[in-house]
Design an enzyme around this catalytic site. Structure first.
Site, mmCIF file in Angstrom:
data_model
loop_
_atom_site.group_PDB
_atom_site.id
_atom_site.type_symbol
_atom_site.label_atom_id
_atom_site.label_comp_id
_atom_site.label_asym_id
_atom_site.label_seq_id
_atom_site.Cartn_x
_atom_site.Cartn_y
_atom_site.Cartn_z
ATOM 1 C CG ASN A 103 -14.849 23.073 -32.184
ATOM 2 O OD1 ASN A 103 -14.203 23.308 -31.183
ATOM 3 N ND2 ASN A 103 -14.332 23.156 -33.391
ATOM 4 N NE ARG A 147 -23.293 18.008 -33.708
ATOM 5 C CZ ARG A 147 -22.321 17.921 -32.829
ATOM 6 N NH1 ARG A 147 -22.279 16.923 -31.994
ATOM 7 N NH2 ARG A 147 -21.372 18.809 -32.788
ATOM 8 C CB CYS A 207 -21.645 21.823 -34.393
ATOM 9 S SG CYS A 207 -20.170 20.910 -34.799
#
Length: 141
Positions: A80, A17, A2
């Site tokens: 992540n 994001r 991400c």
């Protein structure tokens, strides 16, 4: 992976994001109101002091936030980092928080980064990973 961007100007802060995924989990904007009672896996249930809004999936009436911000402006993104992340085994002497509970746990109770750091500094909180109906339903969903 991400990607996130943070921009600050004149005491205004912006966060964005993306989810660099080729699939959708059915995520959508979710608002959790003040006084929503979170049922935690290993902690006592607790009512939210602060409302929050973010991108999430709702499973069994529980918001699984990818990222969110509360009404006071505190925001958290669940980025992540598979390689370097570390989950602790469940420990009866600690307050055990599952990864999917961390965002609502912190945003519902605190308003600043300083408050969060103070709450976490004594080492009584540990993230632990445990297979749950949430993760199973996401994988099989």
């Amino acid at each position: 992976m991400c990607t996130s961007i943070v921009y600050s100007s004149n005491n205004h802060h912006y966060f964005d994001r993306n989810l660099d995924l080729e699939i959708s989990f059915g995520e959508h904007p979710v608002i959790t109101p003040r006084n929503y009672e979170f049922q935690y896996r290993k902690l006592p249930s607790k009512k939210a002091k602060y409302a929050m809004v973010g991108m999430a999936i709702v499973e069994n009436n529980y918001p699984l936030y990818f990222d969110a911000a509360n009404e006071e402006g505190l925001g958290i993104a669940g980025l992540n980092f598979d390689g370097p992340c570390h989950y602790f085994p469940e420990n009866a002497e600690k307050n055990n928080v599952t990864p999917f509970e961390l965002i609502p746990y912190l945003l519902s109770q605190y308003t600043t980064v300083a408050e969060v750091k103070d709450a976490l500094k004594d080492g009584k909180y540990k993230l632990f990973r445990k297979t749950t109906t949430f993760s199973t339903s996401l994988v099989n969903g």
